[in-house]
Scaffold this motif. Structure first.
Motif: not given
Length: 304
Positions: A181, A184-185, A187, A207, A222
């Protein structure tokens, strides 16, 4: 074809594909040249501050992880980019000497090799980066055949269309995926595709759905929402592993005096991934990652 290196195997029914042999890994992300200065503080305006030590060597999160995986016994091919310059050649020579296949590293004749300048102390680091050669063209050139030729794909970087496409190819061809990651996000890229999501505690706290002061709860949230594994380094407190539907696993780390934290996370990732790909239990994967990180952070400018 990418020839597998020799590595010890472990029996575990839930291991990824072909657990009886050493694993082949495609690592996708950045390569750059690092200048690391050891200092106790940043200089003031117009101040000339003398550093305690200085190191200049190849780096970059993806390149570091690729080297770490190769040293852990995996057969590794790197997708990245360097400039057509001296620093780029030094980076490529270093990767090849470490056993990394660089046939998919693009040499950009229109740009310089990326650089990072790191001010490092025992308590933290500050970093400035120069992007340099654009790796999107190298990532965009990755074929389905290149993905089918490996067991696992590890990606680092922003979720650009080329990187998203590589992850989609991995899913399409039933290859496991891990995502660094890196602040950064991720997802959007990781959801439904990443078996392993790797981050540090500071990144986890930033996050969007983080639980204040509860990294384990954040990791678990998450893991559930991504339907994947979330692995978080906790600095001097070790590391934890969150899985959907299970309590997080925490492994402590032996106390050390850090010298330079640069590359420690990349080394941790390599140790964890090598363990997981070989079928090792969760606790053993975390221990391998932590020991790999300790090897790096107790030296200045050490490779994973």
């Amino acid at each position: 074809m990418l020839e597998p290196a020799q590595a010890p195997g472990h029996d575990r029914p839930a291991a990824p594909r072909s657990a009886v042999r050493a694993k082949r890994v495609l690592v996708v992300g950045g390569t750059n040249f690092d200048i690391i200065v050891r200092t106790e503080r940043l200089p003031e305006e117009h101040e000339k501050l003398r550093g305690g030590a200085c190191s200049a060597l190849p780096g970059g999160s993806a390149a570091n992880t690729a080297l770490g995986l190769a040293r852990q016994g995996c057969a590794v091919r790197l997708v990245s980019a360097v400039g057509d310059d001296t620093l780029g050649r030094v980076c490529l020579d270093d990767l090849r000497a470490g056993g990394v296949d660089t046939s998919l590293v693009r040499t950009d004749t229109t740009a310089r090799t990326g650089m990072a300048i790191v001010f490092s102390s025992a308590t933290g680091k500050r970093m400035m980066t120069f992007a340099g050669a654009d790796r999107d063209a190298a990532v965009a050139a990755v074929t389905a055949e290149a993905v089918c030729d490996v067991d696992h794909v590890h990606v680092v970087g922003e979720p650009t269309p080329p990187l998203t496409r590589v992850v989609a190819l991995a899913r399409q061809h039933d290859r496991s995926v891990s995502v660094e990651w890196n602040g950064r996000d991720m997802s959007a890229l990781a959801r439904g595709s990443a078996a392993l999501n790797l981050m540090n505690a500071d990144e986890a706290r930033r996050l969007p759905e983080a639980s204040p002061h509860d990294t384990a709860a954040t990791a678990q949230r998450y893991a559930e929402s991504l339907a994947g594994e979330v692995i978080v380094t906790l600095g001097p407190d070790g590391a934890l592993w969150a899985s959907p539907g299970r309590r997080p696993v925490h492994v402590p780390v032996r106390p050390v005096e850090p010298v330079d934290r640069t590359g420690g996370g990349d080394a941790f990732n390599a140790g964890v991934l090598a363990g997981w790909l070989s079928g090792a239990p969760t606790e053993e994967c975390l221990r391998r990652g932590l020991e790999s990180a300790l090897h790096v952070i107790t030296k200045i400018g050490a490779h994973p």
